[in-house]
Design a protein around this motif. Structure first.
Motif, PDB file in Angstrom:
ATOM      1  N   PRO A  47       0.800  -1.235   0.000  1.00  0.00           N
ATOM      2  CA  PRO A  47       0.000   0.000   0.000  1.00  0.00           C
ATOM      3  C   PRO A  47       0.835   1.289   0.000  1.00  0.00           C
ATOM      4  CG  PRO A  47      -0.860  -1.557   1.590  1.00  0.00           C
ATOM      5  CD  PRO A  47       0.433  -2.123   1.089  1.00  0.00           C
ATOM      6  N   GLN A  48       2.037   1.245   0.543  1.00  0.00           N
ATOM      7  CA  GLN A  48       2.867   2.447   0.580  1.00  0.00           C
ATOM      8  C   GLN A  48       3.638   2.684  -0.730  1.00  0.00           C
ATOM      9  OE1 GLN A  48       3.357  -0.339   2.258  1.00  0.00           O
ATOM     10  NE2 GLN A  48       5.495  -0.861   2.413  1.00  0.00           N
ATOM     11  N   LEU A  49       3.381   1.852  -1.724  1.00  0.00           N
ATOM     12  CA  LEU A  49       4.051   1.959  -3.020  1.00  0.00           C
ATOM     13  C   LEU A  49       3.805   3.340  -3.628  1.00  0.00           C
ATOM     14  CD1 LEU A  49       5.655   0.284  -5.127  1.00  0.00           C
ATOM     15  CD2 LEU A  49       3.445  -0.293  -6.146  1.00  0.00           C
ATOM     16  N   VAL A  50       4.877   3.969  -4.090  1.00  0.00           N
ATOM     17  CA  VAL A  50       4.794   5.293  -4.700  1.00  0.00           C
ATOM     18  C   VAL A  50       5.161   5.159  -6.170  1.00  0.00           C
ATOM     19  CG1 VAL A  50       5.758   7.631  -4.686  1.00  0.00           C
ATOM     20  CG2 VAL A  50       5.435   6.399  -2.533  1.00  0.00           C
ATOM     21  N   GLY A  51       4.431   5.851  -6.993  1.00  0.00           N
ATOM     22  CA  GLY A  51       4.745   5.825  -8.419  1.00  0.00           C
ATOM     23  C   GLY A  51       3.510   6.136  -9.246  1.00  0.00           C
ATOM     24  N   ALA A  52       3.581   5.763 -10.504  1.00  0.00           N
ATOM     25  CA  ALA A  52       2.481   6.023 -11.422  1.00  0.00           C
ATOM     26  C   ALA A  52       1.247   5.227 -11.015  1.00  0.00           C
ATOM     27  CB  ALA A  52       2.901   5.652 -12.831  1.00  0.00           C
ATOM     28  N   SER A  53       0.091   5.761 -11.340  1.00  0.00           N
ATOM     29  CA  SER A  53      -1.167   5.067 -11.045  1.00  0.00           C
ATOM     30  C   SER A  53      -1.336   3.903 -12.027  1.00  0.00           C
ATOM     31  CB  SER A  53      -2.348   6.032 -11.186  1.00  0.00           C
ATOM     32  OG  SER A  53      -2.586   6.312 -12.555  1.00  0.00           O
ATOM     33  N   PRO A  54      -2.202   2.952 -11.696  1.00  0.00           N
ATOM     34  CA  PRO A  54      -2.467   1.866 -12.636  1.00  0.00           C
ATOM     35  C   PRO A  54      -2.939   2.373 -14.002  1.00  0.00           C
ATOM     36  CG  PRO A  54      -3.273   1.267 -10.484  1.00  0.00           C
ATOM     37  CD  PRO A  54      -2.855   2.711 -10.394  1.00  0.00           C
ATOM     38  N   ALA A  55      -3.774   3.402 -14.003  1.00  0.00           N
ATOM     39  CA  ALA A  55      -4.254   3.950 -15.273  1.00  0.00           C
ATOM     40  C   ALA A  55      -3.103   4.553 -16.079  1.00  0.00           C
ATOM     41  CB  ALA A  55      -5.336   4.990 -15.025  1.00  0.00           C
ATOM     42  N   GLN A  56      -2.196   5.237 -15.403  1.00  0.00           N
ATOM     43  CA  GLN A  56      -1.055   5.823 -16.095  1.00  0.00           C
ATOM     44  C   GLN A  56      -0.155   4.737 -16.673  1.00  0.00           C
ATOM     45  OE1 GLN A  56       0.289   8.126 -12.761  1.00  0.00           O
ATOM     46  NE2 GLN A  56      -0.478  10.039 -13.645  1.00  0.00           N
ATOM     47  N   LEU A  57       0.062   3.675 -15.913  1.00  0.00           N
ATOM     48  CA  LEU A  57       0.891   2.576 -16.409  1.00  0.00           C
ATOM     49  C   LEU A  57       0.216   1.863 -17.578  1.00  0.00           C
ATOM     50  CD1 LEU A  57       2.251   1.189 -13.033  1.00  0.00           C
ATOM     51  CD2 LEU A  57       3.501   2.468 -14.775  1.00  0.00           C
ATOM     52  N   ALA A  58      -1.103   1.763 -17.540  1.00  0.00           N
ATOM     53  CA  ALA A  58      -1.829   1.167 -18.663  1.00  0.00           C
ATOM     54  C   ALA A  58      -1.679   2.028 -19.912  1.00  0.00           C
ATOM     55  CB  ALA A  58      -3.308   1.003 -18.296  1.00  0.00           C
ATOM     56  N   ARG A  59      -1.791   3.339 -19.735  1.00  0.00           N
ATOM     57  CA  ARG A  59      -1.629   4.254 -20.879  1.00  0.00           C
ATOM     58  C   ARG A  59      -0.255   4.121 -21.490  1.00  0.00           C
ATOM     59  NH1 ARG A  59       0.727   9.163 -20.244  1.00  0.00           N
ATOM     60  NH2 ARG A  59      -0.038   9.378 -18.122  1.00  0.00           N
ATOM     61  N   VAL A  60       0.768   4.113 -20.657  1.00  0.00           N
ATOM     62  CA  VAL A  60       2.146   4.004 -21.146  1.00  0.00           C
ATOM     63  C   VAL A  60       2.329   2.682 -21.891  1.00  0.00           C
ATOM     64  CG1 VAL A  60       4.550   3.751 -20.413  1.00  0.00           C
ATOM     65  CG2 VAL A  60       3.136   5.567 -19.446  1.00  0.00           C
ATOM     66  N   SER A  61       1.812   1.604 -21.321  1.00  0.00           N
ATOM     67  CA  SER A  61       1.928   0.294 -21.964  1.00  0.00           C
ATOM     68  C   SER A  61       1.223   0.287 -23.315  1.00  0.00           C
ATOM     69  CB  SER A  61       1.340  -0.774 -21.045  1.00  0.00           C
ATOM     70  OG  SER A  61       1.398  -2.026 -21.666  1.00  0.00           O
ATOM     71  N   PHE A  62       0.029   0.871 -23.364  1.00  0.00           N
ATOM     72  CA  PHE A  62      -0.739   0.943 -24.610  1.00  0.00           C
ATOM     73  C   PHE A  62       0.033   1.691 -25.694  1.00  0.00           C
ATOM     74  CE2 PHE A  62      -3.725   3.182 -27.371  1.00  0.00           C
ATOM     75  CZ  PHE A  62      -4.512   2.141 -27.825  1.00  0.00           C
ATOM     76  N   LEU A  63       0.509   2.875 -25.346  1.00  0.00           N
ATOM     77  CA  LEU A  63       1.222   3.692 -26.332  1.00  0.00           C
ATOM     78  C   LEU A  63       2.538   3.059 -26.756  1.00  0.00           C
ATOM     79  CD1 LEU A  63       0.503   7.239 -24.885  1.00  0.00           C
ATOM     80  CD2 LEU A  63      -0.525   6.169 -26.911  1.00  0.00           C
ATOM     81  N   GLN A  64       3.245   2.471 -25.822  1.00  0.00           N
ATOM     82  CA  GLN A  64       4.505   1.821 -26.163  1.00  0.00           C
ATOM     83  C   GLN A  64       4.259   0.636 -27.098  1.00  0.00           C
ATOM     84  OE1 GLN A  64       6.971   0.776 -22.867  1.00  0.00           O
ATOM     85  NE2 GLN A  64       8.637   0.115 -24.168  1.00  0.00           N
ATOM     86  N   SER A  65       3.217  -0.124 -26.834  1.00  0.00           N
ATOM     87  CA  SER A  65       2.898  -1.250 -27.695  1.00  0.00           C
ATOM     88  C   SER A  65       2.586  -0.779 -29.112  1.00  0.00           C
ATOM     89  CB  SER A  65       1.713  -2.032 -27.128  1.00  0.00           C
ATOM     90  OG  SER A  65       1.388  -3.115 -27.963  1.00  0.00           O
ATOM     91  N   LEU A  66       1.810   0.289 -29.240  1.00  0.00           N
ATOM     92  CA  LEU A  66       1.505   0.815 -30.565  1.00  0.00           C
ATOM     93  C   LEU A  66       2.758   1.325 -31.270  1.00  0.00           C
ATOM     94  CD1 LEU A  66      -1.836   2.824 -30.452  1.00  0.00           C
ATOM     95  CD2 LEU A  66      -1.369   0.643 -31.545  1.00  0.00           C
ATOM     96  N   ASN A  67       3.589   2.029 -30.534  1.00  0.00           N
ATOM     97  CA  ASN A  67       4.802   2.573 -31.129  1.00  0.00           C
ATOM     98  C   ASN A  67       5.794   1.491 -31.500  1.00  0.00           C
ATOM     99  OD1 ASN A  67       4.010   5.256 -31.137  1.00  0.00           O
ATOM    100  ND2 ASN A  67       4.724   5.597 -29.072  1.00  0.00           N
ATOM    101  N   ASP A  68       5.761   0.369 -30.791  1.00  0.00           N
ATOM    102  CA  ASP A  68       6.683  -0.731 -31.079  1.00  0.00           C
ATOM    103  C   ASP A  68       6.190  -1.633 -32.197  1.00  0.00           C
ATOM    104  OD1 ASP A  68       8.331   0.187 -29.075  1.00  0.00           O
ATOM    105  OD2 ASP A  68       7.746  -1.340 -27.623  1.00  0.00           O
ATOM    106  N   SER A  69       4.896  -1.561 -32.516  1.00  0.00           N
ATOM    107  CA  SER A  69       4.361  -2.457 -33.556  1.00  0.00           C
ATOM    108  C   SER A  69       4.910  -2.036 -34.915  1.00  0.00           C
ATOM    109  CB  SER A  69       2.844  -2.427 -33.553  1.00  0.00           C
ATOM    110  OG  SER A  69       2.363  -1.164 -33.956  1.00  0.00           O
ATOM    111  N   GLU A  70       5.141  -3.036 -35.730  1.00  0.00           N
ATOM    112  CA  GLU A  70       5.676  -2.747 -37.051  1.00  0.00           C
ATOM    113  C   GLU A  70       4.554  -2.330 -37.973  1.00  0.00           C
ATOM    114  OE1 GLU A  70       8.314  -5.558 -38.689  1.00  0.00           O
ATOM    115  OE2 GLU A  70       9.269  -5.967 -36.769  1.00  0.00           O
ATOM    116  N   ARG A  71       4.858  -1.442 -38.843  1.00  0.00           N
ATOM    117  CA  ARG A  71       3.876  -0.905 -39.781  1.00  0.00           C
ATOM    118  C   ARG A  71       3.709  -1.834 -40.939  1.00  0.00           C
ATOM    119  NH1 ARG A  71       1.081   2.824 -41.912  1.00  0.00           N
ATOM    120  NH2 ARG A  71       1.732   4.094 -43.589  1.00  0.00           N
TER     121      ARG A  71
END
Length: 74
Positions: free
Chosen positions: A50-74
């Motif tokens: 519970p004392q964990l400090v950092g990005a929220s779950p929603a923020q981490l989901a957003r980062v993961s989503f965008l990184q996955s899109l940016n890493d996908s090959e065109r």
């Protein structure tokens, strides 16, 4: 000014129905799955530490989503 190509360019080729193209795109579907996984893992980490400090779950989901899109090959 020219921009580098991006996976989302394909989605906007059909500008009259980009939402449908976005939701049907396999790379977008994969990115959503990765975002869900990142969100769940972050929620579990918060529950375990519970004392964990950092990005929220929603923020981490957003980062993961965008990184996955940016890493996908065109």
């Amino acid at each position: 000014m020219a921009l580098p190509t991006h996976k989302l360019d394909d989605v906007f080729e059909n500008i009259d129905d980009p939402e449908n193209a976005f939701l049907l795109d396999t790379d977008v579907k994969t990115a959503f799955e990765k975002a869900k996984k990142a969100y769940r893992e972050a929620k579990e980490a918060q529950a375990a530490t519970p004392q964990l400090v950092g990005a929220s779950p929603a923020q981490l989901a957003r980062v993961s989503f965008l990184q996955s899109l940016n890493d996908s090959e065109r």
